[in-house]
Design an enzyme around this catalytic site. Structure first.
Site, PDB file in Angstrom:
ATOM      1  N   LYS A   1       0.840  -1.200   0.000  1.00  0.00           N
ATOM      2  CA  LYS A   1       0.000   0.000   0.000  1.00  0.00           C
ATOM      3  C   LYS A   1       0.873   1.247   0.000  1.00  0.00           C
ATOM      4  O   LYS A   1       2.093   1.178   0.202  1.00  0.00           O
ATOM      5  CB  LYS A   1      -0.916  -0.004   1.219  1.00  0.00           C
ATOM      6  CG  LYS A   1      -0.176  -0.004   2.548  1.00  0.00           C
ATOM      7  CD  LYS A   1      -1.134  -0.084   3.721  1.00  0.00           C
ATOM      8  CE  LYS A   1      -0.365  -0.099   5.036  1.00  0.00           C
ATOM      9  NZ  LYS A   1      -1.259  -0.098   6.212  1.00  0.00           N
TER      10      LYS A   1
ATOM     11  N   TYR B   1      17.510  29.241   9.318  1.00  0.00           N
ATOM     12  CA  TYR B   1      16.375  29.983   9.865  1.00  0.00           C
ATOM     13  C   TYR B   1      16.366  29.934  11.386  1.00  0.00           C
ATOM     14  O   TYR B   1      16.611  28.894  12.003  1.00  0.00           O
ATOM     15  CB  TYR B   1      15.062  29.397   9.353  1.00  0.00           C
ATOM     16  CG  TYR B   1      14.776  29.713   7.902  1.00  0.00           C
ATOM     17  CD1 TYR B   1      14.588  31.028   7.483  1.00  0.00           C
ATOM     18  CD2 TYR B   1      14.682  28.700   6.968  1.00  0.00           C
ATOM     19  CE1 TYR B   1      14.314  31.327   6.159  1.00  0.00           C
ATOM     20  CE2 TYR B   1      14.402  28.980   5.630  1.00  0.00           C
ATOM     21  CZ  TYR B   1      14.226  30.296   5.238  1.00  0.00           C
ATOM     22  OH  TYR B   1      13.958  30.579   3.923  1.00  0.00           O
TER      23      TYR B   1
END
Length: 364
Positions: free
Chosen positions: A35, A255
């Site tokens: 899956k 950042y």
């Protein structure tokens, strides 16, 4: 030379891991769980490579139809089953196995027109409390399904383990007991074991086992890596050094200036970020393999790049290969540093990352 990230899929590692599963459960049939695009590895390529398994499991009907249309002729089990008359028509047309996990589905089957009988697996809730019928309702629902005239007999029986990855938990033993009590005297093949159940709980090995994460070379157990169970990584996520710069003592990187150099440091900027599926929450110190040498991630992960302290590495140059996980760097270590699990990392690779299929990573 491309500086774009690449996920290299090693099909020889995939078949090796399937062999590990086969040896660990020699008396069971293997249903490979493919899956979510085979956990990010490419569903069709994986299905075609796993010719030795006995069947496949997917989450959604559309995935199963894709496999059939591609010529996959083994058993295909749809774990969410059907929810409408239209779904049932597709199950008949494509000869798919359905999981029945609710009384609603039993009622739907009873009222539906079915052109040809289908194969069904009655899923029992033994403690996961997700999908599955209550254990107390099993005899009644099993009889109803057997008498419906719309299924191939006998109906198969299954459950799903919640805590099999923790060998110290009593939950798995309890779940197996609930399953055995609920199915006592009922015919039909049984399936309990996922990857962790297959490797760690022999009593969970029934007619079918359902390996998933172990096929892709990640260990299903807490605090273990693939090599502990002789598993090989199937996906190696790679990129390259985009730039190298010197950051002086007390200089910050990235950042928020979350990392500050405690000495003059050599920093490699690597062309991969959370826009490609690298985990944004990977912390400073997460291992990265730069030109074959382990170095720590520093600062925040950006959308398109990460920064790595290569001060202790030798002769790193722009364009050198970087491995984010896979061959040479266990994905479990990266997952632990990112506060997640290997499943999420594998499934999270985005379309920006190219994928290449190879028979073996030794072939370059």
């Amino acid at each position: 030379m491309s500086f774009h990230p690449e996920a290299v899929i090693d099909l020889s590692a995939l078949t090796h891991n399937a062999d590990v599963a086969r040896r660990a459960a020699p008396n069971s049939k293997l249903m490979a769980v493919i899956k979510a695009d085979a956990y990010g590895h490419g569903m069709l390529a994986v299905a075609q490579a796993l010719s030795s398994v006995d069947g496949f499991a997917v989450a959604r009907l559309e995935e199963a139809i894709t496999l059939r249309q591609a010529g996959i002729d083994k058993i295909i089990l749809v774990l969410t089953g059907f929810s409408s008359q239209a779904d049932l028509e597709q199950f008949c047309a494509y000869d798919l196995d359905a999981v029945i996990h609710s009384e609603y589905q039993v009622e739907l089957l009873h009222s539906a027109d079915v052109s040809t009988p289908i194969s069904a697996w009655l899923k029992i809730n033994t403690g996961m409390n997700r999908l599955g019928v209550d254990a107390s309702a099993v005899p009644r629902l099993y009889d109803a399904l057997q008498l419906s005239g719309k299924l191939r007999l006998p109906v198969k029986l299954m459950t799903h383990l919640a805590c099999a990855d923790d060998m110290n938990s009593s939950s798995t033993t309890s779940q197996i007991s609930v399953f055995d009590e609920a199915t006592l005297g009922l015919n039909g093949e049984q399936s309990i074991a996922n990857s962790a159940g297959l490797l760690g709980w022999k009593h969970a090995q029934r007619h079918w086992v359902r390996p998933g994460i172990m096929l892709y070379g990640a260990n299903p157990f807490c605090d273990s890596t693939a090599s502990d169970d002789n598993l090989l990584p199937v996906m190696t996520l790679k990129s390259r050094v985009l730039s190298i710069r010197t950051v002086r003592k007390s200089g910050c990187v990235g950042y928020g200036s979350t990392w500050q150099a405690n000495r003059t440091s050599l920093i490699a900027i690597v062309a991969i970020g959370y826009g490609d599926g690298y985990p944004r929450h990977a912390v400073t110190g997460t291992p990265v393999l730069v030109a074959g040498q382990v170095a720590p991630l520093v600062g925040c992960v950006s959308m398109d790049s990460i920064t790595v302290d290569i001060s202790q590495c030798n002769n790193v140059r722009v364009g050198d290969e970087v491995v984010l996980w896979g061959r040479g760097l266990p994905i479990e270590e990266v997952a632990e540093k990112s506060g997640t699990i290997s499943y999420e990392l594998l499934c999270g690779i985005t379309h920006r990352v190219s994928r290449s299929i190879r028979e073996t990573l030794n072939v370059e």
